[in-house]
Design a protein around this motif. Structure first.
Motif, PDB file in Angstrom:
ATOM      1  N   VAL A 158       0.816  -1.215   0.000  1.00 53.79           N
ATOM      2  CA  VAL A 158       0.000   0.000   0.000  1.00 53.79           C
ATOM      3  C   VAL A 158       0.851   1.268   0.000  1.00 53.79           C
ATOM      4  CG1 VAL A 158      -0.251   0.187   2.519  1.00 53.79           C
ATOM      5  CG2 VAL A 158      -2.080   1.017   1.016  1.00 53.79           C
ATOM      6  N   PHE A 159       2.112   1.163   0.459  1.00 48.98           N
ATOM      7  CA  PHE A 159       3.000   2.329   0.523  1.00 48.98           C
ATOM      8  C   PHE A 159       4.174   2.214  -0.449  1.00 48.98           C
ATOM      9  CE2 PHE A 159       1.327   2.249   5.029  1.00 48.98           C
ATOM     10  CZ  PHE A 159       0.481   3.339   4.862  1.00 48.98           C
ATOM     11  N   ALA A 160       4.027   1.406  -1.475  1.00 48.86           N
ATOM     12  CA  ALA A 160       5.137   1.123  -2.388  1.00 48.86           C
ATOM     13  C   ALA A 160       5.667   2.366  -3.096  1.00 48.86           C
ATOM     14  CB  ALA A 160       4.706   0.083  -3.419  1.00 48.86           C
ATOM     15  N   ASP A 161       4.838   3.377  -3.263  1.00 48.10           N
ATOM     16  CA  ASP A 161       5.258   4.579  -3.993  1.00 48.10           C
ATOM     17  C   ASP A 161       5.848   5.660  -3.088  1.00 48.10           C
ATOM     18  OD1 ASP A 161       4.389   3.449  -6.383  1.00 48.10           O
ATOM     19  OD2 ASP A 161       2.370   4.289  -6.192  1.00 48.10           O
ATOM     20  N   CYS A 162       5.916   5.405  -1.788  1.00 44.29           N
ATOM     21  CA  CYS A 162       6.408   6.416  -0.844  1.00 44.29           C
ATOM     22  C   CYS A 162       7.930   6.412  -0.769  1.00 44.29           C
ATOM     23  CB  CYS A 162       5.820   6.167   0.542  1.00 44.29           C
ATOM     24  SG  CYS A 162       4.028   6.371   0.623  1.00 44.29           S
ATOM     25  N   ASP A 163       8.486   7.570  -0.458  1.00 40.85           N
ATOM     26  CA  ASP A 163       9.936   7.711  -0.341  1.00 40.85           C
ATOM     27  C   ASP A 163      10.422   7.069   0.956  1.00 40.85           C
ATOM     28  OD1 ASP A 163      12.510   8.449  -0.939  1.00 40.85           O
ATOM     29  OD2 ASP A 163      12.233  10.589  -0.548  1.00 40.85           O
ATOM     30  N   TYR A 164      11.690   6.659   0.930  1.00 41.63           N
ATOM     31  CA  TYR A 164      12.309   6.006   2.076  1.00 41.63           C
ATOM     32  C   TYR A 164      13.725   6.559   2.212  1.00 41.63           C
ATOM     33  CZ  TYR A 164      14.407   2.244   4.859  1.00 41.63           C
ATOM     34  OH  TYR A 164      15.068   1.529   5.825  1.00 41.63           O
ATOM     35  N   ILE A 165      14.047   7.032   3.424  1.00 32.09           N
ATOM     36  CA  ILE A 165      15.330   7.700   3.649  1.00 32.09           C
ATOM     37  C   ILE A 165      16.169   6.874   4.611  1.00 32.09           C
ATOM     38  CG2 ILE A 165      16.461   9.831   4.377  1.00 32.09           C
ATOM     39  CD1 ILE A 165      14.605  10.280   2.022  1.00 32.09           C
ATOM     40  N   GLN A 166      17.401   6.555   4.202  1.00 35.16           N
ATOM     41  CA  GLN A 166      18.343   5.871   5.079  1.00 35.16           C
ATOM     42  C   GLN A 166      19.667   6.612   5.079  1.00 35.16           C
ATOM     43  OE1 GLN A 166      17.779   2.371   2.418  1.00 35.16           O
ATOM     44  NE2 GLN A 166      19.996   2.111   2.647  1.00 35.16           N
ATOM     45  N   THR A 167      20.494   6.327   6.090  1.00 36.30           N
ATOM     46  CA  THR A 167      21.740   7.086   6.255  1.00 36.30           C
ATOM     47  C   THR A 167      22.803   6.666   5.256  1.00 36.30           C
ATOM     48  OG1 THR A 167      21.276   7.358   8.605  1.00 36.30           O
ATOM     49  CG2 THR A 167      23.535   7.737   7.885  1.00 36.30           C
ATOM     50  N   GLY A 168      23.027   5.376   5.139  1.00 34.95           N
ATOM     51  CA  GLY A 168      24.053   4.879   4.223  1.00 34.95           C
ATOM     52  C   GLY A 168      23.487   3.859   3.269  1.00 34.95           C
ATOM     53  N   GLU A 169      24.330   2.937   2.827  1.00 38.16           N
ATOM     54  CA  GLU A 169      23.890   1.929   1.877  1.00 38.16           C
ATOM     55  C   GLU A 169      23.095   0.810   2.556  1.00 38.16           C
ATOM     56  OE1 GLU A 169      27.120   0.441  -0.392  1.00 38.16           O
ATOM     57  OE2 GLU A 169      27.602   2.383  -1.314  1.00 38.16           O
ATOM     58  N   GLU A 170      23.379   0.566   3.833  1.00 33.89           N
ATOM     59  CA  GLU A 170      22.704  -0.525   4.532  1.00 33.89           C
ATOM     60  C   GLU A 170      21.275  -0.128   4.888  1.00 33.89           C
ATOM     61  OE1 GLU A 170      23.403  -3.550   8.307  1.00 33.89           O
ATOM     62  OE2 GLU A 170      24.292  -1.542   8.361  1.00 33.89           O
ATOM     63  N   ASN A 171      20.346  -1.024   4.607  1.00 34.56           N
ATOM     64  CA  ASN A 171      18.944  -0.828   4.964  1.00 34.56           C
ATOM     65  C   ASN A 171      18.692  -1.580   6.274  1.00 34.56           C
ATOM     66  OD1 ASN A 171      16.057  -1.196   5.130  1.00 34.56           O
ATOM     67  ND2 ASN A 171      15.953  -0.503   3.006  1.00 34.56           N
TER      68      ASN A 171
END
Length: 382
Positions: A333-346
């Motif tokens: 349901v949230f597939a189009d939302c942005d996602y912010i992470q600090t580095g390359e690791e999720n």
């Protein structure tokens, strides 16, 4: 491997009931206060204020209702950006969408599994001038790095909403969960540290905010002898019966906290030497130990010692465990939302992949927990 399954199911977390709940519910029956007003509601709101130190409280039908009103009190409107904890239950985020705003998800940090302040800072820069609120969920009863998050919100002029649905009773540098944001939410759902069977609470130091939310929670009725409405409202008020259960439960909160801590400590001791890491916190925090969880070390995970293997095996023995919250950015349901992470690791995806919530029920006996520990250990040694 243990042969006998549990005769009675061992739950992840179920209500633990005392006599006081029955007394207050009976009082509601005896006095005929069966609606959304009454002494139980008044006392519950007062007692939660006294406990958390947050000056104003509004008892509501659910934690989700409280989150929805929190979003509205923050002024969130259509098209606004709201920065949200990524690893949480969808109820943290759904109210943002109710208001046709746009959630942006923030990765976790390793120490507490909560919102990463560094990733939050990146998001505040990326969406400068567009962010209307930040919602931080305190995962499994562990406070987030609140000072860093709070300072970033203040610098950006953005209100902080504390989703303390899971963390009532936890402490952050001596401050109580439920009083750490500009607007705060707790839950009395059936699986929480205390329950009303359902219900939630909205809290704030701002009395005018709670007064406005109170009006909206009762269909936004104006002060008139007839039914008059100048804004859209909701049927969100808590019933006096539910408040009676939660009121009685609150009197036993410290007992519940001690019981949950004993469960976590028994797991930590029982799993010593196993390739797992229990959910943890920083030295400035005291969690409420709502759910005991662990992450399996990468090598053991790769060798087949997986959360799903443990979960399905425990289920065969009539014990409930559960995967860590699936991150919101992974939800269809949230597939189009942005996602912010600090580095390359999720980090959220990694915790979800290797993590498991263990049976953490206050009704579970020490003997039952010892059996669960032995089942998990036998799977690693298999």
């Amino acid at each position: 491997m243990i042969k006998e399954k549990f005769e009675n199911k061992v739950w992840l977390a179920s209500p633990y009931i005392h006599e006081e709940e029955r007394k207050y519910v009976k009082e509601a029956f005896d006095t005929n206060w069966m609606s959304t007003v009454g002494a139980n509601i008044n006392e519950l709101e007062k007692n939660i204020c006294d406990y958390t130190g947050c000056g104003n409280a509004l008892a509501l039908s659910s934690g989700t209702a409280a989150l929805h009103l929190a979003v509205k009190m923050a002024g969130v409107e259509q098209g606004d950006i709201v920065l949200c904890t990524d690893m949480t239950f969808s109820a943290t985020v759904n109210p943002v969408v109710y208001e046709k705003a746009v959630p942006v998800f923030i990765d976790s940090e390793r120490e507490t599994w909560n919102m990463d302040p560094k990733a939050l800072e990146k998001a505040l820069i990326k969406y400068k001038g567009k962010v209307k609120a930040v919602i931080v969920a305190e995962l499994y009863g562990t406070p987030a790095k609140n000072d860093e998050i709070e300072n970033l919100c203040k610098q950006s002029g953005v209100p902080l909403i504390e989703d303390a649905a899971e963390s009532l009773g936890a402490l952050y540098k001596g401050r109580k969960a439920g009083a750490l944001g500009d607007i705060n939410v707790i839950s009395f759902n059936g699986n929480k540290i205390i329950t009303g069977t359902s219900g939630g609470m909205l809290l704030s130091k701002d009395k005018s905010l709670i007064d406005h939310a109170r009006k909206l929670s009762t269909q936004a009725r104006d002060d008139a002898p007839w039914y008059q409405h100048s804004e859209i409202g909701y049927n969100y008020r808590m019933s006096n019966l539910i408040a009676g259960v939660a009121r009685g439960q609150l009197e036993h909160l410290e007992e519940h906290l001690a019981g949950k801590k004993a469960i976590w400590e028994r797991y930590a001791a029982g799993f010593e030497g196993l390739p797992v890491q229990m959910n943890s916190w920083e030295e400035w925090a005291e969690p409420n130990y709502w759910l005991s969880c662990f992450i399996i070390d990468e090598n053991a995970f790769a060798a087949g010692f997986t959360p799903e293997k443990i979960r399905t095996t425990l289920l065969e023995y009539n014990a409930e465990s559960r995967p860590i919250w699936k991150p919101m950015h992974m939800q269809p349901v949230f597939a189009d939302c942005d996602y912010i992470q600090t580095g390359e690791e999720n980090i959220c995806e990694d915790i979800f992949r290797r993590g498991l919530c263990l049976p953490s029920d206050l009704n579970m006996t020490a003997e039952q927990q010892d059996t669960i520990i032995e089942i998990v250990k036998s799977l690693y040694n298999a």
